[in-house]
Design a protein around this motif. Structure first.
Motif, short mmCIF file in Angstrom:
data_model
loop_
_atom_site.label_atom_id
_atom_site.label_comp_id
_atom_site.label_asym_id
_atom_site.label_seq_id
_atom_site.Cartn_x
_atom_site.Cartn_y
_atom_site.Cartn_z
N ILE A 201 9.15 -3.00 6.06
CA ILE A 201 9.64 -2.57 4.81
C ILE A 201 8.89 -1.72 3.49
N ARG A 202 9.84 -1.52 2.89
CA ARG A 202 9.53 0.29 2.07
C ARG A 202 10.08 0.46 0.97
N THR B 278 0.76 -1.28 -0.07
CA THR B 278 0.11 0.06 0.10
C THR B 278 0.69 1.74 0.33
N ARG B 279 0.08 2.65 -0.58
CA ARG B 279 1.23 3.53 -0.36
C ARG B 279 0.18 4.18 1.09
N GLU C 226 5.01 7.03 1.01
CA GLU C 226 5.85 6.12 0.62
C GLU C 226 5.24 4.43 0.22
N VAL C 227 5.49 3.74 -0.16
CA VAL C 227 4.91 1.81 -0.43
C VAL C 227 5.53 1.46 0.60
N VAL D 290 5.68 7.14 -10.20
CA VAL D 290 6.18 6.04 -11.62
C VAL D 290 6.54 4.99 -11.21
N TRP D 291 8.07 5.44 -10.92
CA TRP D 291 8.98 3.98 -10.95
C TRP D 291 8.02 3.47 -9.60
N GLU D 292 7.81 4.16 -8.17
CA GLU D 292 7.47 3.07 -7.21
C GLU D 292 5.98 1.88 -7.72
#
Length: 116
Positions: A46-47, A9-10, A15-16, A55-57
């Motif tokens: 964990i992130r 999740t975000r 942060e993801v 986009v990268w995330e």
């Protein structure tokens, strides 16, 4: 593996993050996808790294989810993190036309040099 799904999740800060039952193999898959693991007082955090762009995330979160699903884990990926939206329908099938089936001329008979 646990009956509970691994959730990607975000978080509230943008942060993801990964929540849920992550064993050693799932942690190695997440590390392969670019996730960092940090020890905390209550377990592990964990992130994905910060400031690499949404986009990268999204690409790396989707990649991690696909790898975990391929390894038969139950994964719950936040819909906002999907790198590509699900396909609405298959593209139309384009048939060949006669133009694509034109015969080619025969190769010319050119004299070849003989080998020694």
């Amino acid at each position: 593996m646990s009956a509970e799904a691994i959730r990607i999740t975000r978080g509230q800060g943008g942060e993801v993050e990964v929540h849920g039952p992550v064993d050693a193999f799932a942690a190695s898959v997440l590390a392969r996808a670019g996730f960092d693991t940090y020890p905390t007082l209550r377990g592990r955090w964990i992130r994905l790294p910060f400031d690499l762009g949404p986009v990268w995330e999204n690409e790396h979160a989707t990649w991690a989810a696909e790898m975990l699903i391929a390894a038969h884990y139950d994964v719950d990926l936040d819909p906002d993190l999907c790198a590509t939206p699900p396909a609405r329908s298959a593209p139309p099938v384009v048939g060949r036309t006669k133009v694509a089936m034109i015969t080619q001329p025969a190769p010319t008979d050119s004299p070849r040099r003989q080998r020694r």
